[in-house]
Design a protein around this motif. Structure first.
Motif, PDB file in Angstrom:
ATOM      1  N   GLU B 117       0.814  -1.214   0.000  1.00 56.04           N
ATOM      2  CA  GLU B 117       0.000   0.000   0.000  1.00 56.04           C
ATOM      3  C   GLU B 117       0.848   1.265   0.000  1.00 56.04           C
ATOM      4  O   GLU B 117       0.506   2.250  -0.664  1.00 56.04           O
ATOM      5  N   ALA B 118       1.952   1.227   0.746  1.00 60.72           N
ATOM      6  CA  ALA B 118       2.804   2.417   0.771  1.00 60.72           C
ATOM      7  C   ALA B 118       3.369   2.696  -0.615  1.00 60.72           C
ATOM      8  O   ALA B 118       3.360   3.842  -1.097  1.00 60.72           O
ATOM      9  N   SER B 119       3.837   1.656  -1.282  1.00 59.76           N
ATOM     10  CA  SER B 119       4.389   1.836  -2.631  1.00 59.76           C
ATOM     11  C   SER B 119       3.311   2.296  -3.599  1.00 59.76           C
ATOM     12  O   SER B 119       3.542   3.167  -4.448  1.00 59.76           O
ATOM     13  N   ALA B 125       0.672   9.078  -6.179  1.00 61.68           N
ATOM     14  CA  ALA B 125       1.001  10.496  -5.984  1.00 61.68           C
ATOM     15  C   ALA B 125       1.738  11.055  -7.185  1.00 61.68           C
ATOM     16  O   ALA B 125       1.574  12.230  -7.536  1.00 61.68           O
ATOM     17  N   GLU B 126       2.523  10.230  -7.839  1.00 63.51           N
ATOM     18  CA  GLU B 126       3.339  10.760  -8.937  1.00 63.51           C
ATOM     19  C   GLU B 126       2.703  10.610 -10.309  1.00 63.51           C
ATOM     20  O   GLU B 126       3.187  11.181 -11.269  1.00 63.51           O
ATOM     21  N   ALA B 211      -4.213  13.450   5.355  1.00 66.07           N
ATOM     22  CA  ALA B 211      -2.793  13.694   5.105  1.00 66.07           C
ATOM     23  C   ALA B 211      -2.334  12.974   3.842  1.00 66.07           C
ATOM     24  O   ALA B 211      -1.599  13.526   3.017  1.00 66.07           O
ATOM     25  N   ILE B 212      -2.773  11.755   3.685  1.00 65.96           N
ATOM     26  CA  ILE B 212      -2.421  10.990   2.489  1.00 65.96           C
ATOM     27  C   ILE B 212      -2.959  11.695   1.248  1.00 65.96           C
ATOM     28  O   ILE B 212      -2.248  11.900   0.257  1.00 65.96           O
ATOM     29  N   ARG B 225       4.057   8.513   0.559  1.00 62.32           N
ATOM     30  CA  ARG B 225       4.521   7.254   1.156  1.00 62.32           C
ATOM     31  C   ARG B 225       4.610   7.402   2.671  1.00 62.32           C
ATOM     32  O   ARG B 225       4.126   6.533   3.416  1.00 62.32           O
ATOM     33  N   ALA B 226       5.185   8.491   3.097  1.00 62.04           N
ATOM     34  CA  ALA B 226       5.349   8.700   4.540  1.00 62.04           C
ATOM     35  C   ALA B 226       3.992   8.720   5.239  1.00 62.04           C
ATOM     36  O   ALA B 226       3.801   8.080   6.281  1.00 62.04           O
ATOM     37  N   ALA B 227       3.046   9.443   4.648  1.00 59.84           N
ATOM     38  CA  ALA B 227       1.716   9.533   5.255  1.00 59.84           C
ATOM     39  C   ALA B 227       1.052   8.163   5.304  1.00 59.84           C
ATOM     40  O   ALA B 227       0.432   7.792   6.310  1.00 59.84           O
TER      41      ALA B 227
END
Lengths: 245, 245
Positions: B117-119, B125-126, B211-212, B225-227
């Motif tokens: 999920e983070a990836s 996002a990009e 935030a995400i 990714r951090a969020a």
DNA sequence: GATAACCAAGTTGCCTGACAAGTACGGTTT
DNA sequence: AAACCGTACTTGTCAGGCAACTTGGTTATC
């Protein structure tokens, strides 16, 4: 167990293989379930009915339904019938990499591989044991030895990454990345076979490996992730070169 | 290419279903292959021989071997026999989550879910389209609406994440995280059922979602990714609370 | 003598028919 | 009305058999 002497004659499954009746029937039933015409908890037609509907014998129906059961899509009770399983409760996941030659598909696979390996590397950096570290170092050295011998070191490359993944202690990481790795790297291997620039590239790869290793030793998760990501990104780029030729 | 040693074929005691003969035979054959007694390229015993060896009828043998074929472990050619497939060439991956109640197992699953999920969030996002963004925003709003109605919003939570994953356009991300999500979140749902602190927590979750979303809108992959990571880490922590009780 | 055609045994793919074990439902009895 | 029971139905398993295909050796041909 009789051994087959003609090992090179490994049957090519991907092409030319006529799908069996059970296969096609299983696919159709799977479609039926996916389309939602049959909802969770509902009963499937009886084997008798299915065999008449699709014009095949009951053993074939059994084989097809058996696969759906195996994949956790249906449950059956003797005497009662077969029922559509609740997907939420299903505990098996199946990943089919059908058309690997497709370039877009390859990119998707590589993306997943990158996600798994980068995270695994990060985890290993923050929680490896001394024994883990020793194993990883050994693999790194073996890779260097292979390069010094003038070999491509593809096998040692795989072993190095595998040691890192194993160190996470997470079997899901291990199994998934082993599968993806195999798919991608055998592709790389065959692609590289005709290449002359082999030696120099192997040393570049080794440099990236060293960076990953150093970050793990330093117990620097972020750095390890970053190093793994650049390595994989570069590997994907190198792969793209061979794809375009 | 099989993922797990804890095969679901043998001890399907979950609902008291006795394992069928084909199931047990398939498990034994699988063991035979995994142990390396049969190497890639070798021929399996004939169906006749197998049926005599294990004392079952040929249809049962066919059903068992059929599952191995389905899982890419075996290839068969009419008239020639069945052969052990080369694992390197196998194109199917199977993930078995057998004992989900085990706490260590749950942690491993969550780790994999976080990696994927983070990836995926980073990728979205990009490279998201306006349509993707609109969908994600809609899911976010629905989640808020659910919270305002005093509901837990678990379904809307899942939908929000799913929209993000879908935006990557990577079917492997989608399928895998959908599976993992389902497993983890149904667990969360049942765990949360008896909890009173529901409302406050849902709003906290929503803050992390926001935030995400903001990072995605800003096309900030690292931030996204951090969020996502903090969100998932918090979710895991919240889950641990309920696990310990 | 080497090569091509061919044949027979063996193997998988598929079918029919049948019986055993378990389930569901309606009717019967209490 | 509730408990009991039997019958029809469904899945699980078995037996036997035919067709399609592969393989290896044999025979026929050059």
């Amino acid at each position: 167990m009789v051994a087959d002497k003609r090992r090179s004659e490994q049957p090519r499954d991907v092409l030319g293989r006529a799908p069996s009746l059970a296969d096609t029937l299983a696919a159709r039933l799977r479609e039926e379930l996916a389309s939602g015409r049959l909802k969770a908890g509902e009963r499937l037609p009886t084997e008798q009915q299915l065999s008449q509907t699709y014009g095949v014998s009951r053993p074939i129906v059994r084989e097809a339904v058996g696969r759906l059961k195996h994949d956790g899509l249906v449950l059956s009770r003797q005497g009662a019938g077969a029922f559509v399983a609740d997907p939420k409760a299903s505990s098996v996941f199946r990943l089919d990499v059908a058309n690997f030659s497709d370039k877009g598909d390859l990119r998707h696979i590589v993306e997943l591989l990158m996600a798994v390996e980068a995270s695994a590397t990060e985890h290993t950096a923050e929680r490896h044991s001394d024994a883990d570290l020793a194993t990883i170092r050994a693999r790194l050295n073996e890779m260097q030895a292979a390069i010094d011998r003038g070999e491509s070191g593809v096998d040692e490359d795989v072993a190095f990454h595998r040691a890192i993944i194993d160190a996470t202690g997470n079997p899901y990481f291990r199994d998934l990345s082993e599968f993806l790795d195999r798919r991608v790297r055998t592709f790389i291997r065959t692609a590289r076979a005709n290449s002359a620039r082999l030696a120099g590239m192997a040393q570049i790869v080794q440099g990236e490996h060293q960076a990953i290793f150093d970050a793990i030793v330093a117990r620097d998760p972020q750095g390890a992730r970053a190093a793994a990501e650049t390595h994989l990104k570069n590997a994907a780029a190198r792969l793209a070169i061979y794809l375009d030729r």
